[in-house]
Write a protein that holds these residues in place. Sequence first.
Motif, mmCIF file in Angstrom:
data_model
loop_
_atom_site.group_PDB
_atom_site.id
_atom_site.type_symbol
_atom_site.label_atom_id
_atom_site.label_comp_id
_atom_site.label_asym_id
_atom_site.label_seq_id
_atom_site.Cartn_x
_atom_site.Cartn_y
_atom_site.Cartn_z
ATOM 1 N N ARG A 29 -3.151 -8.509 0.117
ATOM 2 C CA ARG A 29 -2.385 -8.006 1.560
ATOM 3 C C ARG A 29 -3.651 -7.700 2.503
ATOM 4 N NH1 ARG A 29 2.862 -4.565 3.046
ATOM 5 N NH2 ARG A 29 2.664 -5.287 5.313
ATOM 6 N N ALA A 30 -4.231 -6.729 1.954
ATOM 7 C CA ALA A 30 -5.346 -6.045 2.779
ATOM 8 C C ALA A 30 -6.325 -7.295 3.168
ATOM 9 C CB ALA A 30 -6.049 -4.785 2.231
ATOM 10 N N ALA A 31 -7.061 -8.323 2.278
ATOM 11 C CA ALA A 31 -7.753 -9.112 2.508
ATOM 12 C C ALA A 31 -7.282 -10.113 3.648
ATOM 13 C CB ALA A 31 -8.133 -9.709 1.288
ATOM 14 N N ALA A 32 -5.961 -10.457 3.559
ATOM 15 C CA ALA A 32 -5.510 -11.219 4.625
ATOM 16 C C ALA A 32 -5.194 -10.711 6.014
ATOM 17 C CB ALA A 32 -4.012 -11.779 3.911
ATOM 18 N N ASP A 33 -5.314 -9.343 6.054
ATOM 19 C CA ASP A 33 -5.011 -8.638 7.282
ATOM 20 C C ASP A 33 -6.496 -8.257 7.827
ATOM 21 O OD1 ASP A 33 -4.841 -6.651 9.391
ATOM 22 O OD2 ASP A 33 -2.936 -6.339 8.741
ATOM 23 N N GLN A 34 -6.908 -9.144 8.998
ATOM 24 C CA GLN A 34 -8.376 -8.874 9.461
ATOM 25 C C GLN A 34 -8.778 -7.496 9.997
ATOM 26 O OE1 GLN A 34 -9.267 -11.639 12.548
ATOM 27 N NE2 GLN A 34 -11.603 -10.734 12.421
ATOM 28 N N THR A 35 -7.524 -6.746 10.522
ATOM 29 C CA THR A 35 -7.744 -5.490 10.965
ATOM 30 C C THR A 35 -7.968 -4.561 9.674
ATOM 31 O OG1 THR A 35 -6.408 -5.971 12.606
ATOM 32 C CG2 THR A 35 -6.967 -3.716 12.659
ATOM 33 N N VAL A 36 -7.230 -4.684 8.904
ATOM 34 C CA VAL A 36 -7.159 -3.758 7.983
ATOM 35 C C VAL A 36 -8.595 -4.020 6.980
ATOM 36 C CG1 VAL A 36 -6.298 -3.003 5.598
ATOM 37 C CG2 VAL A 36 -4.760 -3.120 7.659
ATOM 38 N N SER A 37 -8.809 -5.231 6.698
ATOM 39 C CA SER A 37 -9.930 -5.577 5.800
ATOM 40 C C SER A 37 -11.291 -5.049 6.617
ATOM 41 C CB SER A 37 -10.031 -7.069 5.332
ATOM 42 O OG SER A 37 -10.548 -7.876 6.360
ATOM 43 N N GLU A 38 -11.436 -5.089 7.898
ATOM 44 C CA GLU A 38 -12.618 -4.636 8.664
ATOM 45 C C GLU A 38 -12.725 -3.132 8.535
ATOM 46 O OE1 GLU A 38 -12.630 -5.972 12.875
ATOM 47 O OE2 GLU A 38 -12.828 -8.034 12.089
ATOM 48 N N GLY A 60 -9.472 5.751 9.187
ATOM 49 C CA GLY A 60 -9.168 4.525 10.173
ATOM 50 C C GLY A 60 -7.827 4.054 9.789
ATOM 51 N N LEU A 61 -7.304 4.192 8.667
ATOM 52 C CA LEU A 61 -6.063 3.390 8.206
ATOM 53 C C LEU A 61 -4.891 4.198 8.521
ATOM 54 C CD1 LEU A 61 -7.530 2.052 5.042
ATOM 55 C CD2 LEU A 61 -6.450 0.531 6.758
ATOM 56 N N SER A 62 -5.085 5.554 8.928
ATOM 57 C CA SER A 62 -4.111 6.573 9.153
ATOM 58 C C SER A 62 -2.861 6.022 9.482
ATOM 59 C CB SER A 62 -4.515 7.654 9.500
ATOM 60 O OG SER A 62 -4.945 7.753 10.986
ATOM 61 N N HIS A 63 -2.694 5.208 10.526
ATOM 62 C CA HIS A 63 -1.516 4.484 11.228
ATOM 63 C C HIS A 63 -1.082 3.219 10.779
ATOM 64 C CE1 HIS A 63 -0.914 8.649 12.843
ATOM 65 N NE2 HIS A 63 -2.207 8.436 13.430
ATOM 66 N N PHE A 115 -1.030 -0.234 5.645
ATOM 67 C CA PHE A 115 -1.739 0.097 4.310
ATOM 68 C C PHE A 115 -1.494 1.549 4.023
ATOM 69 C CE2 PHE A 115 -5.348 1.402 1.969
ATOM 70 C CZ PHE A 115 -5.757 0.353 0.885
ATOM 71 N N GLN A 116 -1.590 2.414 4.852
ATOM 72 C CA GLN A 116 -1.460 4.126 4.613
ATOM 73 C C GLN A 116 -0.020 4.227 4.067
ATOM 74 O OE1 GLN A 116 -3.902 6.627 5.074
ATOM 75 N NE2 GLN A 116 -2.580 7.462 3.695
ATOM 76 N N LYS A 117 1.122 3.571 4.908
ATOM 77 C CA LYS A 117 2.284 3.784 4.222
ATOM 78 C C LYS A 117 2.452 3.267 2.772
ATOM 79 C CE LYS A 117 6.796 2.475 5.307
ATOM 80 N NZ LYS A 117 7.501 1.520 6.066
ATOM 81 N N GLU A 118 1.801 2.111 2.415
ATOM 82 C CA GLU A 118 2.139 1.661 1.121
ATOM 83 C C GLU A 118 1.058 2.434 0.004
ATOM 84 O OE1 GLU A 118 3.423 -1.332 -0.184
ATOM 85 O OE2 GLU A 118 4.525 -1.564 1.641
ATOM 86 N N LEU A 119 -0.040 2.658 0.452
ATOM 87 C CA LEU A 119 -0.913 3.616 -0.132
ATOM 88 C C LEU A 119 -0.078 4.812 -0.667
ATOM 89 C CD1 LEU A 119 -3.602 4.215 -1.686
ATOM 90 C CD2 LEU A 119 -4.356 5.239 0.385
ATOM 91 N N ASP A 120 0.475 5.528 0.255
ATOM 92 C CA ASP A 120 1.239 6.946 -0.026
ATOM 93 C C ASP A 120 2.387 6.852 -0.846
ATOM 94 O OD1 ASP A 120 -0.472 8.008 1.860
ATOM 95 O OD2 ASP A 120 0.972 8.112 3.510
#
Length: 560
Positions: free
Chosen positions: A213-222, A234-237, A240-245
């Motif tokens: 999912r991260a690879a498909a999301d340009q902002t997150v993958s950058e 950078g990912l705090s909001h 991805f951060q929610k899923e990681l938590d």
Amino acid sequence: MSHWDAKGFWMRDNIHWPRPVHPLFVSYGLIPIEVGSARAYEEWSMPSLKYAYLVLHGYVFQRIEPIGGDAPPIMERFPLLFHLWRINPLLRSRVLGFGQFIKEKGFEKHAHDWREVWEPEAQRRLEPIRGFNRANASMEEIANHLEQLYDFLCWAWNPHCKIVMLGMYIRGRWLEICEKLLNLTEYEAFELVQINDPAVLNTMNRLLTLARRAAADQTVSEILSLPSEKALQGLSHTWFQKELDQFLESEGDRPADSFEFTPTWREMPEIVVGIIKGLMDSDNSITEDSEFQAYRQQRIKELRSTLKGKERKDFDAWLELAEEAQPLSEIHDYILLTVPLSLTRYAAIEAGRRFVKQNILDSPDDIFFLYREELLSALRKNYDHASLNGLVAERKAEHCKNFSLVPPQTIGKIPIAPPFHVFPPIAAEGMKIFVKQYSLLEAQQGVSLELSPEGELLGIPGSPGVAEGSVRIIHTAEEFSLVQDGEVLVCPFTTPTWTVLFPKLAALVTDSGGALSHAAIVSREYRLPSIVGTIKATKTLHNGQRVRVDGTAGKLQVLD
């Protein structure tokens, strides 16, 4: 007197604790094993006292404690004396009880107990412990919480030992059946019951899903292309951060790279982010491997068709039991041991922080240099706080010094083992199975530590198959990000955390372990060729060397 003297015969535990351990870990990680194993052995009438540990200069040695102590040297000259087991009341009652337990199909009857009995009880006991609010607790409440954790661990080692014994007995019987009825090798027999443990694959699949999912999301993958710690900020909001938590909430209580009190995934989310980054460009997926399962079912059908009557009935019965016992059950390790040990670490660190505030200790981690009784006394103010700092400083210096020591692999003279024929046949048969299975856990010492003149390194076959790749030597989880797709991972040992690397690898080679070690069993689940128990692969090979790994033969060939 040497550094390494002790009464009786002891073997180094290289698989779990290759490095010196801390005093607090001795209290919570080792003593409960003795308590829980003693209860399990008594309840199932095993003809031994317990699983025993000896810690010398921080290094862990182990043995199965015999009832009545090691056999004296005179037994070697007069083996008839072994018949005297009948006059030791405890040994006599255990041997006869063990025979009775086997006769009444004790192991088979308990094969489903993990799911039906022990797991529900573990979850029930853990619930109040997991819900404890460390930050707002008083010193007395933290002490009580640490008492509860100790009691849980002493309880947990009873079912844990039983699960290990069940697995060993059933695997041993399954190998016997396959050899006797079908003339199969150990590998062929293991392959027939190779059902993936969902607990192994579930964690991995959750990480792979996040990575895709991260690879498909340009902002997150950058953002993820930054170093892990920067990426986290950078990912705090983001989603991805929610899923990681959420992932860390259910899976994060595992030490990053050892079986000791090292920081966990929950405390070092950057390690998990590093793993996810590594998986983003990996096109591997971990599934039930339907192709292999179809092959396995077909093979069972073919072999079964060659058997008739009682033979087919025996094959079917042991096949079902072996399929139940085969998965490594990382889930039972996780619930019974990994989670409570992580919670112990968190509570100890909280106590350490408070002692730092009160100028009693210099760093929260200093708490690991106290034994359980000392920590509880300090929390309850029954200990002279002024002397704590000096005691910790002394032990810290000693711990550092221990790393420079080279411990022996064994201490004492190997005692002569009793000949099986002195015991009743049914008990003797069971004993033979356990002796054989224990020998498969760890490599036997005395292996040559050099490459052969032909550039070969020998070990124990872990998982079948042949693969080539470049060597990547890794010692700790901090180095995971160095591992590239298609490399051959060479490491001292593996823990459940290391499995996240398996989808990227061409093959695996470990210094420690035997055919039933964590590395061997899990690499078979991933169909990853592996060699275990090479003793010194991490010291003999070097990064970038091209090698061919033959997991079936247990042989590594250096190609350049």
